[in-house]
Design an enzyme around this catalytic site. Sequence first.
Site, mmCIF file in Angstrom:
data_model
loop_
_atom_site.group_PDB
_atom_site.id
_atom_site.type_symbol
_atom_site.label_atom_id
_atom_site.label_comp_id
_atom_site.label_asym_id
_atom_site.label_seq_id
_atom_site.Cartn_x
_atom_site.Cartn_y
_atom_site.Cartn_z
ATOM 1 N N ARG A 1 0.820 -1.204 0.000
ATOM 2 C CA ARG A 1 0.000 0.000 0.000
ATOM 3 C C ARG A 1 0.860 1.264 0.000
ATOM 4 O O ARG A 1 0.320 2.367 0.000
ATOM 5 C CB ARG A 1 -0.850 0.014 1.267
ATOM 6 C CG ARG A 1 -2.298 -0.320 1.042
ATOM 7 C CD ARG A 1 -2.914 -0.385 2.415
ATOM 8 N NE ARG A 1 -4.315 -0.144 2.403
ATOM 9 C CZ ARG A 1 -5.230 -1.115 2.448
ATOM 10 N NH1 ARG A 1 -4.878 -2.369 2.456
ATOM 11 N NH2 ARG A 1 -6.497 -0.815 2.493
ATOM 12 N N ARG B 1 -21.963 -2.935 2.628
ATOM 13 C CA ARG B 1 -21.278 -4.214 2.836
ATOM 14 C C ARG B 1 -21.605 -4.810 4.214
ATOM 15 O O ARG B 1 -21.676 -4.116 5.212
ATOM 16 C CB ARG B 1 -19.761 -4.004 2.749
ATOM 17 C CG ARG B 1 -18.974 -5.233 3.186
ATOM 18 C CD ARG B 1 -17.539 -5.181 2.804
ATOM 19 N NE ARG B 1 -16.847 -4.020 3.311
ATOM 20 C CZ ARG B 1 -15.584 -3.730 2.998
ATOM 21 N NH1 ARG B 1 -14.918 -4.507 2.164
ATOM 22 N NH2 ARG B 1 -15.007 -2.659 3.495
HETATM 23 P P1 AP5 Z 1 -8.573 -3.691 4.052
HETATM 24 O O1 AP5 Z 1 -9.317 -4.708 4.777
HETATM 25 O O2 AP5 Z 1 -7.533 -4.094 3.069
HETATM 26 O O3 AP5 Z 1 -9.619 -2.695 3.415
HETATM 27 P P2 AP5 Z 1 -9.622 -1.818 2.068
HETATM 28 O O4 AP5 Z 1 -8.404 -1.797 1.250
HETATM 29 O O5 AP5 Z 1 -10.149 -0.505 2.504
HETATM 30 O O6 AP5 Z 1 -10.517 -2.613 1.144
HETATM 31 P P3 AP5 Z 1 -11.905 -3.197 1.476
HETATM 32 O O7 AP5 Z 1 -11.777 -4.519 2.173
HETATM 33 O O8 AP5 Z 1 -12.755 -2.161 2.179
HETATM 34 O O9 AP5 Z 1 -12.518 -3.335 0.018
HETATM 35 P P4 AP5 Z 1 -12.345 -4.426 -1.112
HETATM 36 O O10 AP5 Z 1 -11.680 -3.800 -2.277
HETATM 37 O O11 AP5 Z 1 -11.795 -5.710 -0.592
HETATM 38 O O12 AP5 Z 1 -13.887 -4.597 -1.488
HETATM 39 P P5 AP5 Z 1 -14.887 -5.845 -1.290
HETATM 40 O O13 AP5 Z 1 -14.515 -6.946 -2.213
HETATM 41 O O14 AP5 Z 1 -15.097 -6.175 0.152
HETATM 42 O O15 AP5 Z 1 -7.813 -2.717 5.089
HETATM 43 C C1 AP5 Z 1 -8.487 -2.221 6.244
HETATM 44 C C2 AP5 Z 1 -7.527 -1.365 7.050
HETATM 45 O O16 AP5 Z 1 -6.395 -2.154 7.489
HETATM 46 C C3 AP5 Z 1 -6.882 -0.180 6.305
HETATM 47 O O17 AP5 Z 1 -7.709 0.951 6.300
HETATM 48 C C4 AP5 Z 1 -5.588 0.027 7.129
HETATM 49 O O18 AP5 Z 1 -5.875 0.692 8.340
HETATM 50 C C5 AP5 Z 1 -5.178 -1.397 7.457
HETATM 51 N N1 AP5 Z 1 -4.286 -1.990 6.449
HETATM 52 C C6 AP5 Z 1 -4.556 -3.073 5.653
HETATM 53 N N2 AP5 Z 1 -3.524 -3.361 4.846
HETATM 54 C C7 AP5 Z 1 -2.564 -2.435 5.128
HETATM 55 C C8 AP5 Z 1 -1.261 -2.197 4.597
HETATM 56 N N3 AP5 Z 1 -0.741 -2.967 3.613
HETATM 57 N N4 AP5 Z 1 -0.558 -1.154 5.100
HETATM 58 C C9 AP5 Z 1 -1.046 -0.378 6.091
HETATM 59 N N5 AP5 Z 1 -2.280 -0.546 6.632
HETATM 60 C C10 AP5 Z 1 -3.038 -1.572 6.156
HETATM 61 O O19 AP5 Z 1 -16.220 -5.166 -1.869
HETATM 62 C C11 AP5 Z 1 -16.882 -4.118 -1.172
HETATM 63 C C12 AP5 Z 1 -18.410 -4.292 -1.286
HETATM 64 O O20 AP5 Z 1 -18.795 -4.080 -2.643
HETATM 65 C C13 AP5 Z 1 -18.888 -5.703 -0.911
HETATM 66 O O21 AP5 Z 1 -20.114 -5.589 -0.234
HETATM 67 C C14 AP5 Z 1 -19.094 -6.421 -2.272
HETATM 68 O O22 AP5 Z 1 -20.134 -7.387 -2.233
HETATM 69 C C15 AP5 Z 1 -19.435 -5.245 -3.204
HETATM 70 N N6 AP5 Z 1 -18.859 -5.408 -4.554
HETATM 71 C C16 AP5 Z 1 -17.631 -5.905 -4.873
HETATM 72 N N7 AP5 Z 1 -17.440 -5.860 -6.221
HETATM 73 C C17 AP5 Z 1 -18.575 -5.318 -6.748
HETATM 74 C C18 AP5 Z 1 -18.985 -5.023 -8.098
HETATM 75 N N8 AP5 Z 1 -18.208 -5.260 -9.161
HETATM 76 N N9 AP5 Z 1 -20.213 -4.467 -8.270
HETATM 77 C C19 AP5 Z 1 -21.016 -4.221 -7.201
HETATM 78 N N10 AP5 Z 1 -20.698 -4.490 -5.912
HETATM 79 C C20 AP5 Z 1 -19.485 -5.030 -5.683
#
Ligand code: AP5
Length: 219
Positions: free
Chosen positions: A88, A127
Amino acid sequence: MNIILLGPPGAGKGTQAKFIVDNFGMLQLSTGDMLREAKNSGSEIGKVVSEVMQRGDLVTDDIVIDLISSKIDTSSNHTGFIFDGFPRTLNQADALSKLLSIKNKPINYVIELRVNDDVLIERIIGRYSCNKCGEVYHEKNNPTKIPLICDVCGEKDNFMKRPDDNENSLKTRLMSYYKDTSPLIGYYHVKKLLKTINALDEINNVYRNIETILKSWYL
Ligand code: AP5
């Protein structure tokens, strides 16, 4: 084959990683999941990261690099790694490159899931996930097939929302993405590893496009 899924919060990294695991036998390494696990277990790391994550800020590079490094060392029985939410920062990207080159396991593709910010709020706020098995759903786009029953484990009426899935934390998470993570798009473009996918499309179509890229590796 080793890949990175790159995209802002809500782009669909976790959703797509599950499909790739099921179809290609790869191992998903999500730093978000690892940090949430540490938080729930009440470990020292968990205590340190809890507030940071709730705010939507990034955890320090040292912590996530250590977590990833030990997972790479201890994982077996898979066809490659899917890095989900890692790296990241440019510092994390350099560290990953070093870790993998020692093991002679290069990154083959970096798949950028491109969306626009307008859909992210709706995706994040809608979500929810099963409290028992962790399967992720969306109230409108991807609900359980039978209301209130998890499709995967059958658990009844036991769902949760992430504490950082609110508008305030999302603003901070998006800011971190643009400030610290989006420079990786250029970094991997120069390394000729970047593939960009339209992640505004329907979930199955996004997966089909990813699958085409991954299958091309075997040709
Ligand atoms: P993390 O858990 O990695 O969260 P994020 O990057 O914010 O990503 P999300 O999990 O929120 O989203 P996603 O892209 O996986 O979407 P999803 O598939 O669930 O990180 C959380 C925290 O941890 C960070 O803020 C930070 O504090 C820390 N952290 C983690 N890694 C770190 C690192 N490397 N360095 C430093 N800090 C770190 O989909 C979302 C929703 O949309 C779901 O409900 C799904 O059903 C829906 N959806 C998915 N695709 C579609 C589509 N094509 N059309 C319609 N709906 C869809």
